[in-house]
Design a protein around this motif. Sequence first.
Motif, mmCIF file in Angstrom:
data_model
loop_
_atom_site.group_PDB
_atom_site.id
_atom_site.type_symbol
_atom_site.label_atom_id
_atom_site.label_comp_id
_atom_site.label_asym_id
_atom_site.label_seq_id
_atom_site.Cartn_x
_atom_site.Cartn_y
_atom_site.Cartn_z
ATOM 1 N N GLN A 138 -19.809 -43.497 -20.721
ATOM 2 C CA GLN A 138 -21.255 -43.562 -20.533
ATOM 3 C C GLN A 138 -21.828 -44.918 -20.940
ATOM 4 O O GLN A 138 -22.842 -45.348 -20.400
ATOM 5 C CB GLN A 138 -21.921 -42.416 -21.298
ATOM 6 N N ILE A 139 -21.175 -45.598 -21.880
ATOM 7 C CA ILE A 139 -21.606 -46.943 -22.254
ATOM 8 C C ILE A 139 -21.455 -47.892 -21.073
ATOM 9 O O ILE A 139 -22.373 -48.654 -20.734
ATOM 10 C CB ILE A 139 -20.808 -47.456 -23.471
ATOM 11 N N GLN A 140 -20.292 -47.861 -20.400
ATOM 12 C CA GLN A 140 -20.065 -48.807 -19.308
ATOM 13 C C GLN A 140 -20.928 -48.500 -18.091
ATOM 14 O O GLN A 140 -21.137 -49.371 -17.249
ATOM 15 C CB GLN A 140 -18.598 -48.864 -18.920
ATOM 16 N N ASN A 141 -21.451 -47.281 -17.997
ATOM 17 C CA ASN A 141 -22.342 -46.925 -16.894
ATOM 18 C C ASN A 141 -23.816 -46.986 -17.284
ATOM 19 O O ASN A 141 -24.681 -46.549 -16.520
ATOM 20 C CB ASN A 141 -22.010 -45.516 -16.389
ATOM 21 N N SER A 142 -24.105 -47.533 -18.465
ATOM 22 C CA SER A 142 -25.491 -47.615 -18.938
ATOM 23 C C SER A 142 -26.204 -48.812 -18.326
ATOM 24 O O SER A 142 -25.594 -49.640 -17.637
ATOM 25 C CB SER A 142 -25.508 -47.724 -20.472
ATOM 26 N N VAL A 143 -27.504 -48.924 -18.599
ATOM 27 C CA VAL A 143 -28.337 -49.965 -17.977
ATOM 28 C C VAL A 143 -28.002 -51.364 -18.473
ATOM 29 O O VAL A 143 -28.425 -52.344 -17.859
ATOM 30 C CB VAL A 143 -29.835 -49.688 -18.220
ATOM 31 N N VAL A 144 -27.260 -51.495 -19.570
ATOM 32 C CA VAL A 144 -26.996 -52.830 -20.108
ATOM 33 C C VAL A 144 -25.801 -53.498 -19.426
ATOM 34 O O VAL A 144 -25.506 -54.654 -19.707
ATOM 35 C CB VAL A 144 -26.772 -52.793 -21.639
ATOM 36 N N GLY A 201 -14.596 -51.369 -14.195
ATOM 37 C CA GLY A 201 -13.485 -52.117 -14.766
ATOM 38 C C GLY A 201 -13.713 -53.604 -14.869
ATOM 39 O O GLY A 201 -12.870 -54.331 -15.395
ATOM 40 N N SER A 202 -14.876 -54.087 -14.368
ATOM 41 C CA SER A 202 -15.179 -55.522 -14.444
ATOM 42 C C SER A 202 -16.687 -55.702 -14.591
ATOM 43 O O SER A 202 -17.360 -56.235 -13.714
ATOM 44 C CB SER A 202 -14.673 -56.247 -13.196
#
Length: 301
Positions: free
Chosen positions: A160-166, A172-173
């Motif tokens: 969920q962090i990697q798919n967050s707005v930031v 993977g990149s």
Amino acid sequence: WFEVLRCCLCGSRGTHRKCSSLKLDTTDWACTDCINATDGKASLVASPQGSHKRSLLSKRHLSPMPSPLDYKRPCTRVRSETPEKLLQSLLPHCYVASTQVEVHGDQALLAGLDLVRRANFNPMHSLSVRFKDEQHTTIASILCDGDTAKTYFLKLLMQQIQNSVVFEGPSGSKNLALDSQALREDLYFDIGSLLALCLVYGGPPIGFFSHALYQCLFNYPANCPLTINHMTPETHFTREVHRIAAAESLDEVKEVMKGSWEYLELAGCNRPVTSLEERDALVEDLVSFTMITRMQLPLQR
């Protein structure tokens, strides 16, 4: 004792020697705002009524804008050990106290943010995770096992962090994305704290950073310039830089620049170009602005 010393950095605030416990021979004093603006590096004396001197990892106010995160959060002191030794010293099984995390449904990121925003959060406590369904009853499944629940929580959290707005870009990149609300809420600081928490508690590896983001954060490989290929695909800025880089003649370059004057002004690059070599230098400057200059605050947080 009641002579007023003005802040020698901004000049807009002052203090009595007695009120700030300054010696009679002290001539340099800085207000709390200026101390914070210099990351505490100004070798000056701050008033005792201000906050204590903070380390580079401590929570600082970004601006006068109201924020739900205006309190200071405790952090571990900055140390000079290698990353391996630092992580080993933080192993949670060394500590008796436990921190409880309650996850509603699959909302791991919300639960993680609630955790690191607690005023009494201590990353050195062991982590106890409990999942609840929508009816707020404890999920009776394999997640009842403490270690299984924690492992599943950290896996969900990383996803969920990697798919967050930031973050933005392909899976993977990921590059950092610039989000004004995330800056206002200091979400970049919280995400960094959660990534560190995942490392300390044995979560999945952080494998979704792009080469460019890794390089911006750690300067590895050292002093290697970013190129247009490092930019996030299919964004407005990337398309603008690609149009300039793809221009085959000087007239075409000027025509593309004319249509992109707002972006060039924003980047401080709205200058005459008289050759294709200058065009290449312009592209390098635009890549640097887009990937590094405008992202300085998110990267630092």
